[in-house]
Design a protein around this motif. Structure first.
Motif, mmCIF file in Angstrom:
data_model
loop_
_atom_site.group_PDB
_atom_site.id
_atom_site.type_symbol
_atom_site.label_atom_id
_atom_site.label_comp_id
_atom_site.label_asym_id
_atom_site.label_seq_id
_atom_site.Cartn_x
_atom_site.Cartn_y
_atom_site.Cartn_z
ATOM 1 N N ILE A 144 3.038 9.357 -13.410
ATOM 2 C CA ILE A 144 1.687 8.412 -13.802
ATOM 3 C C ILE A 144 1.652 8.906 -15.453
ATOM 4 O O ILE A 144 0.961 8.012 -16.153
ATOM 5 C CB ILE A 144 0.054 8.606 -13.085
ATOM 6 N N SER A 145 1.998 10.167 -16.260
ATOM 7 C CA SER A 145 2.006 10.430 -17.137
ATOM 8 C C SER A 145 3.084 9.731 -17.879
ATOM 9 O O SER A 145 2.842 9.705 -19.570
ATOM 10 C CB SER A 145 2.147 12.412 -17.712
ATOM 11 N N GLU A 146 3.600 9.426 -17.492
ATOM 12 C CA GLU A 146 4.607 8.081 -18.446
ATOM 13 C C GLU A 146 3.857 7.135 -19.189
ATOM 14 O O GLU A 146 4.552 6.367 -20.111
ATOM 15 C CB GLU A 146 6.024 7.145 -17.612
ATOM 16 N N ASP A 147 3.149 6.682 -18.334
ATOM 17 C CA ASP A 147 1.264 5.909 -18.648
ATOM 18 C C ASP A 147 0.528 5.903 -18.221
ATOM 19 O O ASP A 147 0.566 4.604 -17.482
ATOM 20 C CB ASP A 147 2.995 4.255 -18.748
ATOM 21 N N PRO A 148 -0.229 6.699 -19.282
ATOM 22 C CA PRO A 148 -1.351 6.580 -18.363
ATOM 23 C C PRO A 148 -1.891 5.435 -18.130
ATOM 24 O O PRO A 148 -3.302 5.289 -16.834
ATOM 25 C CB PRO A 148 -1.800 8.175 -19.045
ATOM 26 N N ILE A 149 -2.252 4.913 -19.526
ATOM 27 C CA ILE A 149 -3.075 3.927 -19.497
ATOM 28 C C ILE A 149 -2.891 2.842 -18.940
ATOM 29 O O ILE A 149 -3.603 1.950 -18.218
ATOM 30 C CB ILE A 149 -3.768 3.576 -20.919
ATOM 31 N N GLY A 150 -1.582 2.486 -18.365
ATOM 32 C CA GLY A 150 -0.977 1.425 -17.728
ATOM 33 C C GLY A 150 -1.083 1.386 -16.340
ATOM 34 O O GLY A 150 -1.270 0.292 -15.184
ATOM 35 N N PHE A 151 -1.646 2.922 -15.790
ATOM 36 C CA PHE A 151 -1.565 3.117 -14.589
ATOM 37 C C PHE A 151 -3.633 3.127 -14.071
ATOM 38 O O PHE A 151 -3.727 3.580 -13.193
ATOM 39 C CB PHE A 151 -1.294 4.043 -14.570
ATOM 40 N N GLY A 152 -4.323 3.038 -15.488
ATOM 41 C CA GLY A 152 -5.013 2.720 -14.915
ATOM 42 C C GLY A 152 -6.416 4.628 -15.545
ATOM 43 O O GLY A 152 -7.258 4.486 -15.037
ATOM 44 N N TYR A 153 -5.827 5.066 -16.225
ATOM 45 C CA TYR A 153 -5.953 6.472 -16.568
ATOM 46 C C TYR A 153 -6.388 6.525 -18.308
ATOM 47 O O TYR A 153 -6.177 6.008 -18.809
ATOM 48 C CB TYR A 153 -5.047 7.754 -16.443
ATOM 49 N N LYS A 154 -7.206 7.053 -18.558
ATOM 50 C CA LYS A 154 -7.622 7.814 -19.872
ATOM 51 C C LYS A 154 -6.323 7.877 -20.826
ATOM 52 O O LYS A 154 -6.121 7.736 -22.149
ATOM 53 C CB LYS A 154 -8.560 8.172 -20.515
ATOM 54 N N ASP A 155 -5.774 9.005 -20.289
ATOM 55 C CA ASP A 155 -4.802 9.588 -20.924
ATOM 56 C C ASP A 155 -4.281 11.078 -20.269
ATOM 57 O O ASP A 155 -4.741 11.085 -18.554
ATOM 58 C CB ASP A 155 -5.690 10.672 -22.191
ATOM 59 N N ILE A 156 -3.169 10.948 -20.423
ATOM 60 C CA ILE A 156 -2.361 12.461 -19.775
ATOM 61 C C ILE A 156 -3.399 13.585 -19.108
ATOM 62 O O ILE A 156 -3.028 13.844 -18.281
ATOM 63 C CB ILE A 156 -1.106 13.492 -20.021
ATOM 64 N N GLU A 157 -4.618 14.054 -19.925
ATOM 65 C CA GLU A 157 -5.706 15.162 -19.356
ATOM 66 C C GLU A 157 -6.339 14.885 -17.819
ATOM 67 O O GLU A 157 -6.311 15.622 -17.151
ATOM 68 C CB GLU A 157 -6.675 15.961 -20.275
ATOM 69 N N GLU A 158 -6.407 12.859 -17.747
ATOM 70 C CA GLU A 158 -7.279 12.741 -16.865
ATOM 71 C C GLU A 158 -6.112 12.883 -15.540
ATOM 72 O O GLU A 158 -6.378 13.227 -14.656
ATOM 73 C CB GLU A 158 -7.842 11.876 -17.146
ATOM 74 N N VAL A 159 -4.715 12.603 -16.602
ATOM 75 C CA VAL A 159 -4.395 12.438 -15.533
ATOM 76 C C VAL A 159 -3.624 13.522 -14.337
ATOM 77 O O VAL A 159 -3.076 14.297 -12.616
ATOM 78 C CB VAL A 159 -2.372 11.728 -15.631
ATOM 79 N N GLY A 160 -4.329 14.737 -15.052
ATOM 80 C CA GLY A 160 -3.485 16.453 -14.726
ATOM 81 C C GLY A 160 -4.120 17.162 -13.976
ATOM 82 O O GLY A 160 -4.363 17.769 -13.541
ATOM 83 N N GLN A 161 -5.977 16.185 -14.143
ATOM 84 C CA GLN A 161 -7.202 17.148 -13.043
ATOM 85 C C GLN A 161 -7.099 15.986 -11.985
ATOM 86 O O GLN A 161 -8.091 16.330 -11.321
ATOM 87 C CB GLN A 161 -7.833 17.108 -14.192
ATOM 88 N N VAL A 162 -6.228 14.746 -11.537
ATOM 89 C CA VAL A 162 -6.737 14.127 -10.463
ATOM 90 C C VAL A 162 -6.429 15.231 -9.168
ATOM 91 O O VAL A 162 -5.646 16.612 -9.540
ATOM 92 C CB VAL A 162 -5.724 13.288 -9.718
ATOM 93 N N THR A 163 -6.756 15.189 -8.231
ATOM 94 C CA THR A 163 -6.543 16.192 -6.739
ATOM 95 C C THR A 163 -6.331 14.461 -5.715
ATOM 96 O O THR A 163 -6.626 13.450 -5.858
ATOM 97 C CB THR A 163 -7.789 16.434 -7.172
ATOM 98 N N LEU A 164 -5.751 15.562 -4.735
ATOM 99 C CA LEU A 164 -5.538 14.793 -3.499
ATOM 100 C C LEU A 164 -6.885 14.265 -2.383
ATOM 101 O O LEU A 164 -7.683 15.293 -2.116
ATOM 102 C CB LEU A 164 -4.571 15.142 -2.488
ATOM 103 N N GLY A 165 -7.107 13.324 -1.987
ATOM 104 C CA GLY A 165 -8.562 12.968 -1.263
ATOM 105 C C GLY A 165 -7.115 12.521 0.155
ATOM 106 O O GLY A 165 -6.955 12.917 0.679
ATOM 107 N N PRO A 166 -8.542 11.787 1.163
ATOM 108 C CA PRO A 166 -8.254 12.165 2.145
ATOM 109 C C PRO A 166 -7.069 10.727 2.092
ATOM 110 O O PRO A 166 -6.807 10.683 2.024
ATOM 111 C CB PRO A 166 -9.092 10.550 3.208
ATOM 112 N N GLY A 167 -5.791 11.242 3.597
ATOM 113 C CA GLY A 167 -4.921 10.644 4.012
ATOM 114 C C GLY A 167 -5.041 9.719 5.577
ATOM 115 O O GLY A 167 -5.479 10.204 5.469
ATOM 116 N N PHE A 168 -4.848 9.418 5.419
ATOM 117 C CA PHE A 168 -4.064 7.985 6.623
ATOM 118 C C PHE A 168 -2.435 7.813 6.810
ATOM 119 O O PHE A 168 -1.794 7.672 5.723
ATOM 120 C CB PHE A 168 -4.503 6.597 6.761
ATOM 121 N N GLN A 169 -1.870 7.682 7.966
ATOM 122 C CA GLN A 169 -0.652 6.848 9.034
ATOM 123 C C GLN A 169 -1.420 5.750 7.944
ATOM 124 O O GLN A 169 -1.516 4.801 8.623
ATOM 125 C CB GLN A 169 -0.546 7.620 10.508
#
Length: 236
Positions: free
Chosen positions: A51-76
Motif C-alpha cells: 500500500i505504501s507504493e501508492d497510498p493515495i491510490g489505495f485511499g490513504y492520506k500518506d505513508i504515515e497513515e499506512v504505517g499505523q494500520v492494525t489488523l481487525g476482525p477476520g473471517f474465512q
C-alpha cells in the motif's frame, strides 16, 4: 480505491448463471490461530509495503497513515455453491462452501479501511490480495453486533461472498439472518436490500434467485479488484 490480487482464482457465484466485537459475538471464531498470527505479523507487513507504493491510490492520506494500520476482525471466505443453489430456500450457510482463504478488515484509526486476504499454501502462508474498501463490511459488522447484543448465546458469524457482495450470516434462535455490505451503488441493484438492518436469509435467497434469473450483475459498482502478475508471497 485499488485492490491488488496476487492469484487468478476461478470461483463461481450465483450471479454467474449456474472494530470491536461484543463479548457474545465471535466474528473470528473460524480463523485458526496460526492464520491470524501470520496475518497480524508478516501479512500485515506485506500489506503495508504494498500500500505504501501508492497510498493515495489505495485511499490513504500518506505513508504515515499506512504505517499505523492494525489488523481487525477476520473471517474465512465462503462462496455460494451454484450447484446447490437451485434447491436452497432458507439458508445461505447451507449453500456455501469454504475456500480456505481468510479475509481480514484492516483498521486505520480504529475504522475499517481495507482488506487483507491470506491463505495457507503448501505448508506455508501467503497474501492473496490487499486493498479495496472495507468500510462497508465494517459498518455491516457494527450493525450486526449492535442488533444482537441481547442474544443469550454465543453468536458465530460466517462471511459468504457472491461476486463482490459480502454477507455476514448467523443463526439466532433457530433462524438464519444476514446483513450485506452494500455500497450505495449496489443498493440500487439489490431491490431495496441494504446494510441498515438484518435480513432473513430466505428473503435474501429469494432475491438472489430473481437476480440470477434477470442476470443482475452486483459487480457493476466499479469496486472489482484487478489481477496483477502472479506472485507468491509465502512465509514459513
Amino acid at each position: 480505491m485499488k485492490y491488488l490480487k496476487y492469484f487468478y482464482i476461478l470461483l463461481v457465484g450465483v450471479t454467474i448463471c449456474s472494530a470491536s466485537l461484543f463479548s457474545n459475538i465471535d466474528a473470528s471464531v473460524r480463523v485458526p490461530d496460526d492464520i491470524r498470527h501470520y496475518a497480524n505479523d508478516a501479512g500485515l507487513e506485506e500489506f503495508k509495503k504494498l500500500i505504501s507504493e501508492d497510498p493515495i491510490g489505495f485511499g490513504y492520506k500518506d505513508i504515515e497513515e499506512v504505517g499505523q494500520v492494525t489488523l481487525g476482525p477476520g473471517f474465512q471466505i465462503n462462496w455460494i455453491d451454484a450447484d446447490k443453489f437451485a434447491n436452497v430456500k432458507s439458508s445461505l450457510i447451507d449453500v456455501s462452501k469454504p475456500t480456505g482463504q481468510y479475509e481480514f478488515i484492516v483498521l486505520s484509526n480504529g475504522e475499517g479501511k481495507s482488506f487483507l486476504t491470506v491463505e495457507r499454501y503448501g505448508g506455508r502462508f501467503r497474501v492473496i490480495s490487499a486493498g479495496g474498501d472495507a468500510s462497508g463490511l465494517s459498518k455491516s459488522l457494527a450493525k450486526m453486533t449492535s442488533s444482537l447484543t441481547s442474544a443469550s448465546e454465543l453468536i458465530e458469524l460466517a462471511l459468504i461472498k457472491d461476486g463482490n457482495v459480502r454477507y455476514l450470516v448467523t443463526n439466532v434462535d433457530g433462524k438464519e439472518v444476514n446483513i450485506p455490505d452494500f455500497t450505495s451503488e449496489k443498493m440500487a441493484l439489490m431491490s431495496g436490500m441494504d446494510q441498515n438492518q438484518l435480513w432473513d436469509s430466505d428473503k435474501t435467497i429469494s432475491y438472489l434467485k430473481q437476480a440470477q434469473f434477470q442476470n443482475v450483475d452486483p459487480n457493476t459498482d466499479g469496486t472489482r479488484g484487478y489481477p496483477i502478475t502472479e506472485k507468491e508471497n509465502s512465509r514459513k
